[in-house]
Design an enzyme around this catalytic site. Structure first.
Site, PDB file in Angstrom:
ATOM      1  N   TYR A   1      -2.520   0.028  10.424  1.00  0.00           N
ATOM      2  CA  TYR A   1      -2.682  -0.467   9.050  1.00  0.00           C
ATOM      3  C   TYR A   1      -1.448  -0.120   8.217  1.00  0.00           C
ATOM      4  CZ  TYR A   1      -4.411  -1.118   4.323  1.00  0.00           C
ATOM      5  OH  TYR A   1      -4.538  -1.520   3.018  1.00  0.00           O
TER       6      TYR A   1
ATOM      7  N   SER B   1       0.845  -1.195   0.000  1.00  0.00           N
ATOM      8  CA  SER B   1       0.000   0.000   0.000  1.00  0.00           C
ATOM      9  C   SER B   1       0.873   1.235   0.000  1.00  0.00           C
ATOM     10  CB  SER B   1      -0.891   0.025   1.245  1.00  0.00           C
ATOM     11  OG  SER B   1      -1.606   1.244   1.338  1.00  0.00           O
TER      12      SER B   1
END
Length: 292
Positions: free
Chosen positions: A157, A144
């Site tokens: 996250y 990500s």
């Protein structure tokens, strides 16, 4: 007509019941791969597999939480039993369950995020590698832009994605002598449940900021991500290993709310070709929290 770049390959896609995982499963099948569609028991993986077969592809579903050792082993064995080999592992499974400043972030959600985002990828990689070594296959994991930049209001996250980046780079170096490649695709804001305030833990301000920080001024689509996965998993990318492939609309190199400068006619998402039914269902049957 373009040659099907994954013809004859066998792939496992974890977290394939909705969102990017669903798109990867459809794309890989369209490119000629036989796929194992993995997800949790209440994910629509059977529907995804049936739709792939309806459109002429080869797919079977495996329901199980692959952060558990039993299910990780069985998921890999399901591919071997059904198709006789394994060429590609897609570590896509993961969660995005809460938004909160770090001092308010629930410890139980942190633990769940670590388990679902990291342990699943480690276990699937561990049990897939002996088979990937036989086929000189490859692994593509879900990184990500948050693994590069961090992510405010869900700092754990971003941390899991930084771990994934390092994990895949280590696997790439370690496994090259066996002919196995390992890479990450690193999306930005994608048009799934995770980035919509109606379906996930983001609030209105976070959703607005997410788009404005992207130079292209829009979310990416699951199909756009699946296209990147298909290339990296194919033999066309035979010299690509240890790569962190940013597919983030330019957000990592941006400074400020540059998306405001992009004209509205350029902000439309491409229509695409894949027929996806579950793009924004990735958080159904899952409890999310917002403490903002």
């Amino acid at each position: 007509m373009m040659d099907r770049r994954l013809e004859g390959k066998v792939a496992i896609i974890t977290g394939a019941g909705a969102g990017i995982g669903e798109a990867i499963a459809h794309k890989f099948a369209k490119e000629g791969a036989s796929v194992v569609v993995n997800g949790l028991a209440d994910d629509p993986i059977e529907d995804v597999a049936q739709k792939i077969k309806h459109y002429g592809g080869k797919a079977i579903a495996y329901a199980g939480d692959v952060s558990q050792e039993f299910h990780a082993q069985n998921c890999v064995q399901t591919a071997i039993n059904a198709y006789g080999k394994l060429d590609i592992l897609i570590n896509n499974a993961g969660v995005f369950l809460a938004t909160a400043e770090t001092q308010d972030y629930p410890v139980e959600v942190f633990d769940e995020t670590i388990r679902m985002n990291l342990r699943s990828a480690f276990l699937m990689t561990k049990y897939a590698l002996p088979h990937l070594q036989k086929t000189r296959g490859n692994i593509v994991s879900a990184g990500s832009e948050a693994g590069f930049n961090g992510l405010a209001y869900n700092t754990p996250y971003g941390g899991t994605k930084g771990w994934m980046h390092s994990f895949m780079k280590g696997v790439a170096v370690e496994q090259a002598k066996h002919g196995v490649r390992a890479n990450c695709v690193c999306p930005g804001a994608i048009d799934t449940a995770w980035t919509h305030k109606e379906e996930g833990p983001m609030n209105t301000e976070m959703e607005k900021t997410l788009i404005q920080a992207t130079p292209m001024g829009r979310r990416g689509t699951p199909e756009e991500m699946a296209n990147v996965y298909a290339f990296i998993a194919s033999d066309e990318a035979s010299y690509v290993t240890g790569a962190l492939w940013l597919a983030d609309g330019g957000v990592t190199v941006a400074k400020g709310a540059v998306g405001k400068e992009t004209p509205f006619w350029l902000r439309s998402e491409p229509k695409g070709e894949l027929r996806l039914d579950h793009s924004r269902e990735g958080l159904e049957n899952k409890e999310t929290q917002s403490r903002m």
